[in-house]
Design a protein around this motif. Sequence first.
Motif, PDB file in Angstrom:
ATOM      1  N   VAL A  52      15.316  28.291   1.886  1.00  0.00           N
ATOM      2  CA  VAL A  52      15.617  26.857   2.039  1.00  0.00           C
ATOM      3  C   VAL A  52      15.988  26.304   0.685  1.00  0.00           C
ATOM      4  N   TYR A  54      16.310  22.574  -1.169  1.00  0.00           N
ATOM      5  CA  TYR A  54      16.046  21.138  -0.955  1.00  0.00           C
ATOM      6  C   TYR A  54      15.859  20.471  -2.288  1.00  0.00           C
ATOM      7  N   VAL A  86      11.141  23.435   7.861  1.00  0.00           N
ATOM      8  CA  VAL A  86      11.170  22.307   6.927  1.00  0.00           C
ATOM      9  C   VAL A  86      10.859  21.062   7.725  1.00  0.00           C
ATOM     10  N   ILE A 150       7.858  23.856   4.722  1.00  0.00           N
ATOM     11  CA  ILE A 150       8.235  23.073   3.544  1.00  0.00           C
ATOM     12  C   ILE A 150       8.187  21.622   3.933  1.00  0.00           C
ATOM     13  N   VAL A 152       9.189  17.987   3.080  1.00  0.00           N
ATOM     14  CA  VAL A 152      10.138  17.345   2.176  1.00  0.00           C
ATOM     15  C   VAL A 152       9.988  15.831   2.229  1.00  0.00           C
ATOM     16  N   HIS A 157      18.121  18.563   2.583  1.00  0.00           N
ATOM     17  CA  HIS A 157      17.673  19.938   2.606  1.00  0.00           C
ATOM     18  C   HIS A 157      18.515  20.715   3.608  1.00  0.00           C
TER      19      HIS A 157
END
Lengths: 238, 979
Positions: A52, A54, A86, A150, A152, A157
């Motif tokens: 990923v 971001y 995410v 994840i 965020v 992202h």
Amino acid sequence: MFAVIIFCTVPLYSGSITGTVELSRRPATKVQADYGDRTSMTGKEMASIPTVVYIQGTIPGVPAEEKRHDQSIVQKNTQFAPSLLVVPRGSSVSFPNADDEYHNVFSYSKTRRFDLGRYPKGESKSVSFDKPGVVKIYCEIHPWMRAAVIVVDNPYHTMVDEQGKFTIENVPPGIYDVVIWNMDEGARIVKADVPADGEVMLSENWEGEDEPTVEISTLHVRMAEHHSDKKQTCKSGC
Amino acid sequence: MKLPFLSFRLKLFFVLAIIITFLVGFLYLSLRFETHRQIDRSVSAAATQAQKAFHDVETLWQDQLRKVSLRFTESSRIPGAFEAALDEEDPEVLLDAARYELRLAGLNDVLAVFAFPDGKPFTAMVRGEPVSWSDVLTPGETVNGEDLEVSIRYIVYAGELYAVSIVPLNFFGRMLGEVMLGFPVDREVSLQLGEVLNAQVAFVVNGTSVVATVPNSDTFLLSAMVAASKGDQRVIQILEGGSLAVISDPLPTPSGERAARVCALDLKETLAPFRKIQQALWIMGLAAMIMALIVATLLSRSLTSPIRNLVQATDRVALGDLDFEVTVTSRDELGLLARAFNSMVRGLSLKERYRSLLDKVVSAEVAEEMLKGEVFLGGETREITTLFADIRGFTSLTEGMEPQEVIAMLNEVMDRESASVEQEGGVVDKYVGDALMAVFGAPVAHEDDPLRAVKAALSMQNALSELNESRLQRDLPSIHVGIGVNTGEAVAGNMGSHRRLNYTVLGESVNLASRLCSAAGPGEILVSESTYRRIRKDIDAVEREAIKVKGFTRPVPVYSVLKSSPSSRASFNPTILSGMILALVFLFSSVQGIMAQNNPGIVYTSSSGNFQLDLKGRLSLEGYLPDDSPAWLVEDTEDAFVSGRISLYLSADWKGWLRFQTELRGDRSEYPSSEHISGRFQQAYFRLSHPAGRGFYFQAGKFVSPFGAYPRRHDSVADPLIRPPVMYDYRTMICPGFAPPDNNKFIDWKDRPEHFRPMGAPIIWAAPYQIGALVGFQTKRIDLKLGIMNGAPSAEPKEWNRIPWESYSPSYVVDILYTVSSPLKVGFSYSRGPYSTPAIESTLPYDATIDDYIQEIYGLNAAYAAGWTEVRAEIFWDRWEVPNVTTDPKDLSWMAEVKQKFMAGFFGAVRFGKIHFNDLKRSNGTPDPWDYDFERLQVGLGYNLTRTLLLKTEYMWNRTDGPYDPNDNLASVQLSWLF
């Protein structure tokens, strides 16, 4: 090996961060267990481990994404699916057990420590993620199972595709920490100076304020070492 | 050194003892050897066992640790926590998880150290408590599990020993790091181990015991175990004489510390049987020795008693007792010996009896001849001299006498006659009534047989006259004998029958002797011509009328022997006699002096024994070799010279009470020189004392001053050296003939020209012979003398003969000698008296007299004699009164002497003496000694050639600070002969 190639494009108020992550081919992680050899799925079926990209932290003036509570990471065939998720801050993720066996999902990550204990098939537990960061998730019973969430703080992202390409669009101008993360390599933070429009200039080592836009054609970043050797180019105008 | 006498008993005992010692020793040694082997075996077995047991324990730990490690590695928990801890640099999450896991596993004491992949520690935990990893491992250490096998290592943390194993922590194909997990090696472990091994176990790290089964009170064992742990390899030590074995095996430590596992095995049990045997052996050995002693004693007694009996028997035989038998006690060799001895004694006894019988029947010589084995009849013709003696008027003499009286008288006469004959080597052939027949010349012949015969006859007559004298005193009639002697041929031999023989002589000459005897008057000795011819040189005889003898055709010339023959002549010619006596004396003394067979001197003792005269002499010769000139106190020359003296000592002693002693001396003046010899009476005094030498005594005359210890010894055997000590042989600047004017001049006198020194006063003469009298008291321990002499000990020799106290006062002497113990004698002396000579009286200033010149001396002396060493020392403190000198000059003198006898008559001596002169004040007040200090060292070697001949050698070093002749060495040699 993991290489990022970032191009600078500078659309007006649609700065975007694009790049390519070079993913090296690795054999699948094999983990021995007392009761039968199993293979970690991650890295076997996929040519790459989900990676990923971001932007770290909140971006002022940009509203956060909507919280989601519908995502889940399923334990199926003694693997987590998906292995990388995410979610915006404040979301919650459920962990349903779709296997005939017990699973014991836990995480020691500071971002969100939890231990869901054992629960059987059909049951699910849910975890809310209220802090941004990386949460590494494992199953106590099945040491080859791993996943990551994840969390965020901004909508900027994306996942790296199978070719290793990624694009993050409509990034407001500014200097951002761009995190490229996957389970094996961990995080790689690259500073990106996204102009109002046009290409972003990414440079690891921001030398000075009066950093001009430099043409960057490629940017190689190597993980698992805390050294980096890269050559940076930046197009003018950045 | 003579070896001690080893009796048979002792020898027997020794033999037995040696055998037993050998046996016991051999057994003991083998036992010891076996014991040692057993110890070695036990110990190596124990060591192996210990190692094995420990290995088992380690394996156990290993298993456990592996399980725990697996627990850590197999589940995602710990790796996950580790990862999180690494990611977030927060060890807490890891420690939490680890603690939880360990608690779940029930392992609460575990030590866990988590480290980075390079081995650098990250975090640590002990007993669930986080600890700084730098406490556990020293900084710089790494947890290194290079060989990734799970193997046990040892580390020390907080004084505890941990058995650890290291496992890598891999997570998803990546090595997160390493974890070191360990169990404490605690007391329980060592106790378990100890039980298995049946030994004491201790774990020692860096010289300290971290855990042990040994109680802390047993410091000896602990320290022994710690001591054994030093080293990189297995160490086995046997301690306490083999009853304790300490085995140390090193433990692997990642940090390189010294860790070891030590076991202490008590070997007493293993060795107990050996010890028992050893003890038994000792007891047996001892018992055997005692047995040997007893057996030796008993056996030897029974073996040696017959021998001792025999020895006693031989002693008896030696003493003449032949009339006994030795008891035969056994049938063995000793019994044989006893029997043989008995038969020998019987034989001897028989022989003795025959012999004595024979002796009675024949004369000894004849008996001898006969016993030689050649007894045969018949004879030989030889020249013999026959002597017949018979008593004149025997019949009338013995008329009216009882037979016993007659026999007694006869025997008296015969005794003397036979004695005379035998003395001259003749043989009494037979007694015929009152007559005696003697033969000279058979069986043994001499050259001068006729002379002997006549001498015998003379001797007979002498003896008879003596007898008659005594008989007269007894109112008995005199006996007169007539003797006839003839020399001629006769047949001599054994006559008679085989069974009974008689050794005799036959012939005309024999008859003639008999006739001559008949013809001889009372007290007369008649000899024939033949005899006369043979004796005329030595014997006076006058011819008589020839006599008619039956059987001889012509009258036989006879000669009558005169009694005044030289052999009985006593010519008392006085001059010749005295000359001869002197010559004899001289001869005797010189011969015996040289031969040194007897004591020197001639002693005459009166018949009653009350009066004794003793004459001794002494001759001494000296050779001197001065170093340089002048040679003080010997002749003033640098040349070598010879000196000496001869002394005759005559002493008369009556019953030990009264004694008179004189010495006549001839020498070369008072100290050695080469001048002419002068003679004088050196001593003449009498002494009245108890014969036993105790109590009071009185002495008067001219004799050596009683002051001081040395004068008595000077120039005698008691003095091992030749020259006197310096304190008796030094001339100061105080003059008997000069009066110093004042202090300054007096002090300056010490720098006077050389020749002044001999004029000075001697501090004290080596042997002053003065006229005086003394009273003494003597006991076993003390000898006290109080004397009045005619001068101080430093008075000149020419004053010695001065009639006492004519012109000045006498001097007084006190001398005490005290015997502290047998080898140690100490003495005190004091003397005070005028030292100067009256000759200078006229020159004295003012009204000074000789009595103003007084010398006062205090002396101490000591003598120690032990074995062959003699040590003597003397010290004087001396004060002089000198008119015109305001403070009395004083001096201190001392000497120390050691005499050491060596073997074979040698002896050596060393003497050191010093005189120190005190300071006097000059007129300006400066102190200055009045004479220069003087030192003398004498070293000598002497040799007693014989009892009367003595050789001494000496070398003397003299040293003084004075301006003249500061070094004055002298070599001397002296030979003295006592006769």
